[in-house]
Motif scaffolding. Structure first.
Motif, short mmCIF file in Angstrom:
data_model
loop_
_atom_site.label_atom_id
_atom_site.label_comp_id
_atom_site.label_asym_id
_atom_site.label_seq_id
_atom_site.Cartn_x
_atom_site.Cartn_y
_atom_site.Cartn_z
N SER A 1 -21.80 6.00 -6.24
CA SER A 1 -22.51 4.80 -6.66
C SER A 1 -22.29 3.69 -5.65
O SER A 1 -21.44 3.80 -4.75
N THR A 2 -23.05 2.61 -5.80
CA THR A 2 -22.86 1.47 -4.90
C THR A 2 -21.44 0.94 -4.98
O THR A 2 -20.82 0.61 -3.95
N GLN A 3 -20.90 0.87 -6.19
CA GLN A 3 -19.53 0.39 -6.36
C GLN A 3 -18.54 1.31 -5.65
O GLN A 3 -17.60 0.85 -4.98
N GLY A 4 -18.74 2.62 -5.76
CA GLY A 4 -17.85 3.57 -5.12
C GLY A 4 -17.91 3.47 -3.61
O GLY A 4 -16.89 3.61 -2.92
N ILE A 5 -19.10 3.21 -3.07
CA ILE A 5 -19.25 3.11 -1.62
C ILE A 5 -18.58 1.84 -1.09
O ILE A 5 -17.89 1.85 -0.07
N TYR A 6 -18.75 0.74 -1.81
CA TYR A 6 -18.03 -0.48 -1.42
C TYR A 6 -16.52 -0.27 -1.49
O TYR A 6 -15.77 -0.74 -0.63
N MET A 7 -16.08 0.45 -2.51
CA MET A 7 -14.64 0.71 -2.65
C MET A 7 -14.13 1.51 -1.47
O MET A 7 -13.06 1.24 -0.91
N ALA A 8 -14.88 2.52 -1.05
CA ALA A 8 -14.49 3.33 0.10
C ALA A 8 -14.43 2.50 1.37
O ALA A 8 -13.51 2.62 2.18
N PHE A 9 -15.42 1.64 1.54
CA PHE A 9 -15.49 0.78 2.73
C PHE A 9 -14.28 -0.14 2.82
O PHE A 9 -13.61 -0.22 3.85
N ALA B 1 -16.19 16.14 -0.54
CA ALA B 1 -16.27 15.01 -1.47
C ALA B 1 -17.68 14.42 -1.47
O ALA B 1 -18.42 14.53 -0.49
N GLU B 2 -18.05 13.79 -2.57
CA GLU B 2 -19.36 13.16 -2.68
C GLU B 2 -19.47 11.94 -1.76
O GLU B 2 -20.52 11.67 -1.19
N ASN B 3 -18.38 11.21 -1.65
CA ASN B 3 -18.42 9.92 -0.94
C ASN B 3 -17.54 9.98 0.31
O ASN B 3 -16.31 9.90 0.23
N PRO B 4 -18.14 10.11 1.50
CA PRO B 4 -17.36 10.19 2.74
C PRO B 4 -17.25 8.85 3.47
O PRO B 4 -16.87 8.82 4.64
N PHE B 5 -17.59 7.74 2.81
CA PHE B 5 -17.73 6.49 3.55
C PHE B 5 -16.41 5.85 3.94
O PHE B 5 -16.37 5.05 4.88
N ALA B 6 -15.30 6.18 3.29
CA ALA B 6 -14.00 5.69 3.77
C ALA B 6 -13.70 6.32 5.13
O ALA B 6 -13.28 5.63 6.07
#
Length: 269
Positions: free
Chosen positions: A64-72, A137-142
């Motif tokens: 989600s947008t929140q998860g992507i900001y969290m990773a960033f 993982a779904e979110n690789p943005f970190a």
């Protein structure tokens, strides 16, 4: 969190400016105090590591947008603490002496590597850990955020070593005063156009993904990475173009205290 890629880009720009300023400010304050104040800075900043690790872990399954900001922000927290530890002289390298004026290029290179070895190792291990955690993982943005920072920093350090016309050393703290002797002020080498070309291509590819992905969250994530990559590109051009980039942060820096005054303060004079 907002799903606007434009807000994401503006937020990246602000965080880049503000977080850099805070780190430089804290290092200057420690410089004006006792030598132990640099260690205190690193200890005070340890919550950044804990928050970064936990946020990166929580963000992995959340696209989600929140998860992507969290990773960033998780990646930025980890990066910020390692940079603070480096500028404070706590995580640097085994070589802490200036480079001799007439050292050969090979000798200067290995001495330069020795000045930053533990710092580069800490960054590489963190990148590796984020990469391994992001597999499947779904979110690789970190991982993506940290990777851009890592490779852009490698490019920048190599250019500083090989030669660029403009190098700002006024923000170097006392524990890293010897680092400037390993830089070379001069004409750019062939590595500079290769560096800016690589960052330009990466920025274009990330921008294409930000425009063409299907979900708003992914668009925000790629917008964050695009802006971060463009800022890395801008920092490279600051090494060449006669722009007063130091004014972005100089106004918020306390005046450097002469070393004589520091010695008198330490002796209670």
């Amino acid at each position: 969190m907002t799903e606007s890629p434009w807000i994401a880009a503006l937020l990246t720009l602000f965080v880049w400016w503000f977080s850099t300023g805070v780190i430089l400010w804290r290092v200057r304050v420690a410089d004006n105090g006792q030598p132990s104040d640099h260690v205190t800075s690193v200890v005070i900043g340890l919550p950044l590591v804990a928050v970064g690790i936990m946020a990166a872990h929580v963000s992995l399954p959340d696209l989600s947008t929140q998860g992507i900001y969290m990773a960033f922000f998780a990646a930025l927290a980890l990066w910020g603490w390692i940079e603070l530890a480096f500028l404070s002289g706590v995580i640097t390298g085994p070589n802490r002496s200036p480079c001799p004026a007439f050292a050969s290029t090979a000798n200067r290179f290995w001495r330069a590597v020795g000045t930053v070895a533990w710092h580069e190792l800490a960054l590489a291990l963190t990148l590796l850990a984020l990469g391994l955690a992001s597999i499947g993982a779904e979110n690789p943005f970190a991982f993506g955020t940290f990777a851009i920072l890592f490779f852009a920093r490698i490019f920048a350090k190599l250019n500083l070593f090989l030669g660029v016309p403009r190098i700002n050393i006024q923000f170097l703290p006392r524990p890293l005063a010897h680092l400037a002797s390993h830089f070379r002020i001069g004409r750019i080498t062939a590595f500079f156009p290769l560096s800016v070309s690589a960052l330009t291509v990466a920025s274009a590819l990330l921008l294409e993904r930000a425009i063409n992905v299907d979900t708003p969250g992914m668009s925000v994530g790629y917008a964050l990475l695009t802006c971060l990559c463009l800022l890395a590109l801008l920092e490279h051009w600051f090494m060449v173009l006669p722009l007063p980039d130091e004014k972005l942060w100089r106004w918020m820096m306390p005046a450097a205290k002469p070393q004589k005054d520091q010695i008198e303060d330490a002796n209670g004079l």
